[in-house]
Structure formats: C-alpha cells, structure tokens
Design an enzyme around this catalytic site. Structure first.
Site, PDB file in Angstrom:
ATOM      1  N   GLY A 172      30.646  85.828  95.595  1.00 24.10           N
ATOM      2  CA  GLY A 172      29.970  84.985  96.530  1.00 24.10           C
ATOM      3  C   GLY A 172      28.694  84.774  96.360  1.00 24.10           C
ATOM      4  O   GLY A 172      27.895  84.591  97.362  1.00 24.10           O
ATOM      5  N   GLY A 173      28.031  85.074  95.143  1.00 23.01           N
ATOM      6  CA  GLY A 173      26.711  85.236  95.138  1.00 23.01           C
ATOM      7  C   GLY A 173      26.133  86.241  96.077  1.00 23.01           C
ATOM      8  O   GLY A 173      26.642  87.301  96.267  1.00 23.01           O
ATOM      9  N   SER A 259      30.898  87.980  89.261  1.00 24.22           N
ATOM     10  CA  SER A 259      29.936  86.956  89.743  1.00 24.22           C
ATOM     11  C   SER A 259      28.790  87.529  90.478  1.00 24.22           C
ATOM     12  O   SER A 259      28.053  88.206  89.861  1.00 24.22           O
ATOM     13  CB  SER A 259      30.634  85.856  90.475  1.00 24.22           C
ATOM     14  OG  SER A 259      30.041  84.758  90.370  1.00 24.22           O
TER      15      SER A 259
END
Length: 571
Positions: A172-173, A259
């Site tokens: 989700g960054g 991520s």
C-alpha cells in the site's frame, strides 16, 4: 501492495476468522465454568481457554489455538496515537490488569484513496477481478488512530524452543493498507508448516505517519516526517522484548514485505534506531532506492496546513482536528503536488507520502548511491514479478494487443531505442504475446531497482544477496492475468490452498507455494534460501547476476533481461 486500495467489510465477526456454530445453553454454561471452549468446524478445531493465555510486557493476552497454531490478533505494541500523540514518536502501550482478549484484528491507520494503473496508465480502483484474485476484504478494516497493533502466529507459547521470527510489512506504499487487508497475509500455514513465528502489524501511514512539520513546528515535531517508520521500529522492539514467550528467537528475526512493505524494509536498513533488531531482509517488488527530500515533504505539509486554514503559528491545532477533516485535507493537498504520469521507467518518485531523509531518524537515502554500511551484515533477498502493474485484470480486451500497438507504446517512452528494447525482450521471452512483452517491459520500473538493491548490498562484501523473478501464471480467469503485482504473496505465506481465487487450487500451484515458502523460511533461518526442492540458487553479484525464476519449472537465469534493462537505463 505498493499501489492499491483497501477494501472494507462491516464490523462484527467479519474479521474474526472464527465461525461459531450454535451451541446449547447447557454446553455453553459448562464451557464457561471451565473457562474453555473447543469447537470443531469440519476439520478445524478451535480452542479458547486459559491454555491460550500468554504474557507480554504490558499484560496478559488471550488468543486462540487452531489446528496446532496459537493465534493472537490486535495486540497493542504502542499506545493510541490520537490527540497530543498525533505526529509524535510511538509511546509504549498502556499496561492493563487481568487478561485482555486478542481474538480479532485491530484498527488500521485512517487511509486516503489510492490508485494503481492499468495498461494505459489510467487510475484503476480495486475492481471486481482484482478484488477476487487477491481476496481483498477478507477481514474488516476499521480505521482509527489507536492502530498500533500486531498479530502473531506460533506453534508454541510459554515454552523453551526458539524459532525463526518472520515480521511482515504490508503493501500500500506509505499511504494505505494494513496487516490484514489481504487473505494472503494470514500466517497460520507458514507457522504450522515451517515451524516459525509470524508477525504482521498495522502502523501509521500517509499524513499520520509522514507529515513533515519540523520546519513549521520546530523541535517538538522533529520526528513527525518519519513516525510511521518509528512505529515499525517499535514493532521490532516489541518482538525483541516479548517473542521468546511466543516460541521465537529474538536473535533470528527476518523482515519481509511486498511493494511499499519492501520500501519500509529498505528504509529500516538505513536507520540507526533499527540496528540489531532484525537479521535478514526480504524485499518483494519494492521499487525504492531513495527517500523523499525535506523540500518536497515540507511543501506538502504547508499545503495540508493551508487546507485546514491554519497558519504556521497554529501547527499544534492539527492534533485536535478530526480524522475526517485531516484526511480530507491531506487528500486535497496531495492533488496539488506534481501528478503521477504512468511511466515505463519509474514508479516511485516525489508525488506521494513516504519517509524523509533527515539528520537523525533516516540520515541517508536507503539504497542510494549504495547500500547502507550500517546494514552491511544483513543478508538480502530481493526480486520482482514478471508483469507487475500491467496485468490485464478487468480489461480482457488488453490481451488482444498487436505488435503495432506494442511498438507505439514503447516508442512513446523510449523513442528511437524502442525497436532495440522490444527485440531484446523478445530474445528473452520468445513465446510472449505482444501484451505480455509490454507488461514485462513495463515491469522494468521495478526490476531495475530490485537488481540494483542486490548489486549494491553484495558490493559491501559482508553478507550475501539473492535475486528472483516471479513468473507463474494463474489458471484463474482463463489464465488471462499474468504474474501481477502482489500475486506472489500467497505463495510466500504458503497459502496456495487458502487463496484459491488466485491459485485455482491446482497441484502445480501448491507445489510452487511449498517451494517459495520453503526458500523464504530457509533464508530466514540461515541467510541462504537454497533447498533440495529446486535448482541451486547462487548468490547475486555484479559479475554473476544469478536470478531464480519461479515458474512451473524453477530455473536459475544469468542476467535475465540484462540487455533490455541496460537499454532502458540509457534511454
């Protein structure tokens, strides 16, 4: 995931992972008198009793036991971050007396809408197929500032055995997501099948975790730009202080994440406060070499302040405004920063929330110009997925792309080098369709940073680095989705059977899930991922760019996409 959106369900039992059948009053009364209940649901047996109680430094907690694994959810590792604690470093959790239930996931950081990209570079919300294959919304995600909670799966409590500990950083960054918004994150199978302790957690994100108020508010807010990272340090400190009680070894802690979670790990590797709290690092599709500049994050903070109508002299009032108002102001401020243009070269840049390089918490860029000396002794495993953001989900027509369209799109980005780049990738993937080639070329924006991370860590010559490409294609949806961003997570958690919307429940998927999760656990246990179940996986160096490709047949490739990536770098 780095780019994604959190899906929510209603409150109540939706996020409990336990389905209680109807129980007679007599049986319930008997169970209550014994302070224990064991309920069988099919092949599953769930126990909640005094035998599922353990102790933390803040007090006793009651979890539950399912099929040999003890599970604790929503355990506080820090105090509420609301009110005067907003934008401040995390405080220790408030101690409690008696026994606190740890049966359901805790609150998540208030979030802003986030988007990912389709093959045209347009914003794409979590649409039907995306949500289906990733099992989004598997548990309730209820926002709130009392969100410093962790979840834990272990084969043993209150014993003497010390197992490797694997602490997962969600995607989700640095803006969205939680430690339980995807079913893939469930740690039960990884703990049971591989004899490890698994920890997931929630922490502050977006404006709550990364608002740079240092110049506006002075020394009192010196840490505000990076309190989200300090929350993660607090998780690791909790592990160091408590994990022995849960059967874990505080001297054998691996951080792994996908991520944005991978980006958080790379930042941890450059943080003095995190030194000694973890011993191995696994970065999955984390396109992160640099942190934000103080100029960018400082301008963003000024925009937030302007949105709520406060002057620089009234910064402290930000701690009193409502969550809705602050989140809304942050979203509006973000719209006034440089907009993101989809690029085949780069995903991460100065157009979103993230940590800021400062003088004390994050004193340097995580992996630029090289790997941080402070973590030179940390073995690193890093990689990316073959197609990443160009996945064809919810756009079946994309699969019909022809060569002229591929050439047009690549030419838009790389001009006269486009033909050479396409030819280089065609040489690496001779059976790929035009759409698959485009997706693979687009993934260079994550592939290059992953290989740079491995190269730079190996260059310090104190710990090994390993690289991988995940290339398996799901049979679900007629095999249309390629190896997209986040698709490997279920297999790293050994959840192929659980996440059957992605795996299809196929024997091939289950075998690959066992191979990948075993490699991850071997690396967590020894710093070396090798196992008899797949070919020998050599270390990655600048001279020998050995890369494990996980697919129907796993194989080691030497410098995969090397020519294409070098052309892209020089374009």
């Amino acid at each position: 995931m780095f780019i994604g959106k959190v899906a929510t369900l209603g409150a109540g039992w939706a996020g409990s992972d336990i389905l209680f059948p109807r129980v007679s009053l007599e049986r319930a009364a008997e169970a209550s008198s014994k302070q224990s209940i064991a309920i069988s649901c099919g092949n599953s047996k769930v126990t909640v009793s005094n035998e599922t109680v353990s102790e933390t430094t803040a007090g006793k907690i009651r979890g539950f036991r399912r099929n040999g694994v003890y599970i604790f959810k929503g355990v506080p590792y820090g105090a509420s971050t609301a009110g005067t604690r907003r934008f401040m470093p995390p405080a220790s959790p408030e101690p409690w007396s008696g026994i606190r239930n740890a049966l359901q996931y805790g609150r998540v950081c208030p979030y802003q809408d986030c988007a990912h990209f389709n093959s045209d570079g347009k914003n794409l919300a979590n649409t039907d197929e995306d949500a289906f294959v990733l099992h989004r919304g598997a548990a309730a995600t209820i926002p709130g500032e009392d969100c410093l909670r962790l979840n834990l799966w272990t084969p043993e409590i209150n014993g003497s055995h010390k197992r490797p500990v694997m602490v997962y950083m969600h995607g989700g960054g640095f803006s969205n997501g939680s430690g339980h918004d995807l079913l893939s994150y469930d740690g039960e199978n990884l703990a049971r099948n591989h004899d490890v302790v698994v920890v997931t957690h929630n922490h502050r994100l977006n404006v709550y975790g990364y608002l740079n108020l240092q110049e506006l508010g002075g020394e009192e807010y010196a840490s505000s730009a990076n309190v989200g990272l300090l929350d993660i340090v607090a998780v690791l400190a909790w592990v160091r202080e408590n994990i022995t009680t849960f059967g874990g070894d505080p001297g054998c802690v691996t951080v792994f994440g996908q991520s944005g979670g991978g980006g958080k790990i790379l930042a941890l590797m450059a943080m003095p406060a995190a030194k000694g709290l973890f011993h191995r690092a696994i970065v999955q599709s984390g396109p992160f070499l640099k942190s934000l500049s103080p100029d960018y994050s400082g301008r963003l903070a000024e925009l937030v302040l302007a949105e709520v109508g406060l002057s620089k002299l009234r910064v402290r009032e930000l701690q009193a405004i409502s969550v809705d108002r602050l989140s809304g102001a942050a979203a509006e401020a973000m719209k006034k920063t440089p907009s993101h243009r989809f690029s085949l070269r780069q995903v991460y840049g100065e157009e979103n929330w993230g940590p800021t390089m400062d003088s004390h918490i994050l004193p340097r860029h995580p992996f630029d110009p090289g790997a941080p000396e402070i973590s030179a002794d940390i073995p690193l495993l890093t990689g990316s997925n073959l197609h990443e953001f160009i996945n064809g989900l919810d756009r079946p027509e994309a699969q019909a792309m022809q060569m002229d369209e591929l050439q047009r799109l690549v030419s838009q980005e790389f001009g006269q080098l486009s033909k050479e780049i396409i030819d280089a990738y065609r040489g690496d993937y001779p059976q790929a369709t035009p759409f698959d080639l485009y997706a693979t070329i687009a993934a260079a924006s994550l592939r290059r940073p992953a290989f740079e991370q491995a190269t730079r860590q190996a260059a310090l010559s104190r710990a090994p680095a390993y690289a991988y490409i995940y290339a398996w294609r799901t049979p679900v949806l007629d095999g249309r989705p390629g190896p997209f961003h986040g698709s490997e997570i279920a297999f790293t958690f050994d959840n192929a059977e659980l996440c059957d919307h992605y795996s299809g429940g196929s024997a091939e998927a289950i075998v690959l899930s066992k191979q990948i999760s075993t490699a991850w656990v071997n690396f967590a246990r020894t710093g070396n991922p090798n196992d008899d179940g797949f070919p020998h996986w050599p270390k990655y160096t600048s001279k020998h760019r050995a890369t494990m490709q996980f697919d129907r047949v796993c194989e080691v490739r030497d410098d995969p996409e090397g020519q294409g990536l070098r052309l892209i770098a020089g374009a």
